[in-house]
Design an enzyme around this catalytic site. Structure first.
Site, PDB file in Angstrom:
ATOM      1  N   ASP A   1       0.808  -1.223   0.000  1.00 48.99           N
ATOM      2  CA  ASP A   1       0.000   0.000   0.000  1.00 48.99           C
ATOM      3  C   ASP A   1       0.844   1.277   0.000  1.00 48.99           C
ATOM      4  O   ASP A   1       0.449   2.307   0.547  1.00 48.99           O
ATOM      5  CB  ASP A   1      -0.969   0.024   1.201  1.00 48.99           C
ATOM      6  CG  ASP A   1      -1.876  -1.186   1.218  1.00 48.99           C
ATOM      7  OD1 ASP A   1      -2.253  -1.641   0.125  1.00 48.99           O
ATOM      8  OD2 ASP A   1      -2.204  -1.669   2.312  1.00 48.99           O
TER       9      ASP A   1
ATOM     10  N   LYS B   1       1.919   1.971  -5.109  1.00 53.62           N
ATOM     11  CA  LYS B   1       2.474   1.368  -6.337  1.00 53.62           C
ATOM     12  C   LYS B   1       1.565   1.622  -7.536  1.00 53.62           C
ATOM     13  O   LYS B   1       2.022   1.938  -8.629  1.00 53.62           O
ATOM     14  CB  LYS B   1       2.653  -0.159  -6.148  1.00 53.62           C
ATOM     15  CG  LYS B   1       3.630  -0.528  -5.046  1.00 53.62           C
ATOM     16  CD  LYS B   1       3.716  -2.036  -4.858  1.00 53.62           C
ATOM     17  CE  LYS B   1       2.465  -2.638  -4.243  1.00 53.62           C
ATOM     18  NZ  LYS B   1       2.150  -2.195  -2.883  1.00 53.62           N
TER      19      LYS B   1
ATOM     20  N   GLY C   1      -4.361  -4.441  -3.735  1.00 54.27           N
ATOM     21  CA  GLY C   1      -5.407  -3.449  -3.950  1.00 54.27           C
ATOM     22  C   GLY C   1      -4.728  -2.149  -4.325  1.00 54.27           C
ATOM     23  O   GLY C   1      -4.043  -1.545  -3.505  1.00 54.27           O
ATOM     24  N   HIS C   2      -4.860  -1.763  -5.592  1.00 52.79           N
ATOM     25  CA  HIS C   2      -4.154  -0.577  -6.073  1.00 52.79           C
ATOM     26  C   HIS C   2      -5.181   0.475  -6.487  1.00 52.79           C
ATOM     27  O   HIS C   2      -6.047   0.204  -7.313  1.00 52.79           O
ATOM     28  CB  HIS C   2      -3.260  -0.946  -7.267  1.00 52.79           C
ATOM     29  CG  HIS C   2      -2.254  -2.025  -6.934  1.00 52.79           C
ATOM     30  ND1 HIS C   2      -1.564  -2.708  -7.876  1.00 52.79           N
ATOM     31  CD2 HIS C   2      -1.841  -2.531  -5.743  1.00 52.79           C
ATOM     32  CE1 HIS C   2      -0.751  -3.589  -7.290  1.00 52.79           C
ATOM     33  NE2 HIS C   2      -0.908  -3.503  -5.996  1.00 52.79           N
TER      34      HIS C   2
ATOM     35  N   GLN D   1       2.072  -6.164  -3.073  1.00 54.58           N
ATOM     36  CA  GLN D   1       2.523  -6.233  -1.685  1.00 54.58           C
ATOM     37  C   GLN D   1       3.822  -5.434  -1.486  1.00 54.58           C
ATOM     38  O   GLN D   1       4.050  -4.482  -2.207  1.00 54.58           O
ATOM     39  CB  GLN D   1       2.698  -7.697  -1.223  1.00 54.58           C
ATOM     40  CG  GLN D   1       1.389  -8.476  -1.095  1.00 54.58           C
ATOM     41  CD  GLN D   1       0.836  -9.003  -2.398  1.00 54.58           C
ATOM     42  OE1 GLN D   1       1.535  -9.644  -3.154  1.00 54.58           O
ATOM     43  NE2 GLN D   1      -0.426  -8.740  -2.671  1.00 54.58           N
TER      44      GLN D   1
END
Ligand code: GDP
Ligand code: IMO
Ligand code: MG
Length: 429
Positions: free
Chosen positions: A13, A16, A40-41, A223
């Site tokens: 988080d 990225k 989760g981006h 990650q």
């Protein structure tokens, strides 16, 4: 070497997605090489916010996006994500998207097992995303996985299913769960097979050709290095290797494909889930960081734990991943703090150490040693050049560079794609 590898240099988080999206317009191809839809981006482009978990973030710019063999693929999650993207006007078809035919699949019983184990672990739980990532990787290395290419041979799956079910049924029995319903599993796979197969191909070949043509590849890590199954805060990690070296094995390219390794680093520290976090702030300051940084997980909406910047960890992760330069993100969240602390070392059993030791109990016991700096007046929000930054913010960035022994290649000053200061173009090496 024109390729760029983006990796998270903390616990995930770091931002990225934003940086990959920003770089994607200058890449010919964006590739995921590990993890799954545990990622989760969040990407913000004008008025539109995209939340992406499985597909490379490059898809939003229409850049050729590839899921490499190192990813564990939930076929139903893939369909749902592509449908959601289509609803946001992002067209995905075979011209701009491909999936490695040797990707292992995440199946419904992987998700079940993930949840059963977490529940049984109680307070000792890892705090996984519940997506079945760990169990799917276990089956891959246990040589029992069903892979994308198997979807074209569903009538010949009996022997594989025997092995897979023998393993899982024993585990399920231990949790008081019924055996896997094989007929339903096959039926479900039949229902999704064609959807996945339309994108399936030996992507190593496509990547070889992209490279031969002298085109630019952007590898998108998920990650962060501290969640790496070897180098992270084990056992509070994910089940893949998140370091840059995974680019080689997770795509079918050699180790020299990685190019410029861009470590994404948040200007403070966050973590979701359980596990050691030396500079965690369980006080008002931590709350304030979380509030200003909107630190809620993209995948699970869990509140992220927050703390000061830990230079010991980032120096370590930059070394572990051969980081060429960092993209520092969320500097704007530190606007308005009167003073800011940076963790520069740890105290363990009366001694000062300059790295995070491997043993879980030591990781939990280290106490941060801080240096304090004055904060800055004025704002960094939306800055797009050094000249837009308060002098004291520049001092903070320079101090981070010094402590982590790695140069800053860019600074991100808001969630918006273009609110980014470019110091050194990673594509120019
Ligand atoms: P990822 O998993 O590394 O892609 O990061 P996430 O998307 O899960 O979390 C990063 C969050 O910070 C997202 O909500 C981004 O929109 C946001 N973000 C990224 N860069 C910046 C920045 O420079 N400033 C602020 N305020 N938010 C940012
Ligand atoms: P992105 O790509 C932050 C964490 C989980 C848990 C541990 C194991 O958005 O940075 P898993 O479901 O992978 O078995 O969970 O890893 N985790 C992440 N934390 N960002 C992520 O991805 C994460 N993916 C997994 O919270 O602690
Ligand atoms: Mg995320």
């Amino acid at each position: 070497m024109a390729n760029v590898t983006v990796i998270g240099a903390q616990w995930g988080d770091e931002g990225k997605g934003k940086i990959v999206d920003w770089l994607a317009s200058r890449a010919d191809c964006v590739v995921r090489f590990q993890g799954g839809h545990n990622a989760g981006h969040t990407l913000v482009v004008g008025d539109t916010t995209y939340k992406i978990s499985l597909v490379p973030s490059g898809i939003v710019t229409g850049t050729l996006s590839i899921i490499g063999n190192g990813v564990v693929l939930d076929p139903w999650a893939l369909k749902a994500e592509l449908e959601k993207l289509a609803g946001q006007g992002v067209t995905v078809d075979r011209s701009n998207f491909a999936v490695a035919d040797n990707c292992p699949l995440i199946l419904p019983f992987h998700r079940d097992l993930d949840a059963l184990r977490e529940t049984a672990a109680g307070k000792g739980k890892i705090g996984t995303t519940g997506r079945g990532i760990g169990p799917a990787y276990e089956d891959k290395v246990g040589r029992r996985a069903i892979r994308v290419c198997d979807l074209a041979h569903l009538d010949d799956l009996d022997a594989q299913l025997d092995r897979l079910c023998a393993h899982h049924d024993a585990l399920r029995a231990g949790f008081g769960e019924p055996p896997i319903d094989r007929a339903k599993l096959i039926e479900d796979l039949r229902g999704i097979a064609d959807f996945v197969l339309q994108f399936a191909e030996p992507v190593w070949k496509r990547l070889r050709d992209v490279r031969k043509a002298g085109k630019r590849i952007l590898f998108e890590g998920a990650q962060g290095v501290l969640l790496d199954v070897d180098h992270g805060t084990y056992p509070f990690v994910t089940s893949s290797n998140t370091v840059s070296g995974t680019v080689a094995s997770g795509t079918g390219m050699g180790p020299n494909a990685a190019g410029f390794v861009l470590g994404i680093v948040k200007a403070y520290t966050t973590r979701v889930g359980s596990g050691p976090f030396p500079s965690e702030l369980e006080d008002e300051t931590g709350e304030l960081l979380g509030k200003r940084g909107h630190e809620f997980g993209t995948v699970t909406a869990r509140k992220r734990r927050c703390g000061w910047f830990d230079a010991v960890l980032v120096r370590q992760t930059c070394a572990l991943s051969g980081v060429t330069g960092i993209a520092l993100t969320k500097i704007d969240v530190l606007d308005g703090f009167e003073t800011i602390k940076i963790c520069t070392g740890y105290r363990l059993n009366g001694e000062i150490i300059d790295y995070l030791p491997a043993h879980a109990a030591d990781q939990a016991a280290v106490e941060p040693v801080y240096e304090e700096m004055d904060g800055w007046e004025g704002t960094t929000v939306g800055a797009r050049s050094w000249a837009d930054l308060p002098a004291q913010a520049i001092k903070y960035i320079r101090r981070i560079e010094e402590l982590i022994e790695c140069p800053v290649a860019s600074v991100s000053t808001s969630p918006e794609r273009d609110d980014t200061i470019l110091v050194r173009d990673p594509f120019e090496g």
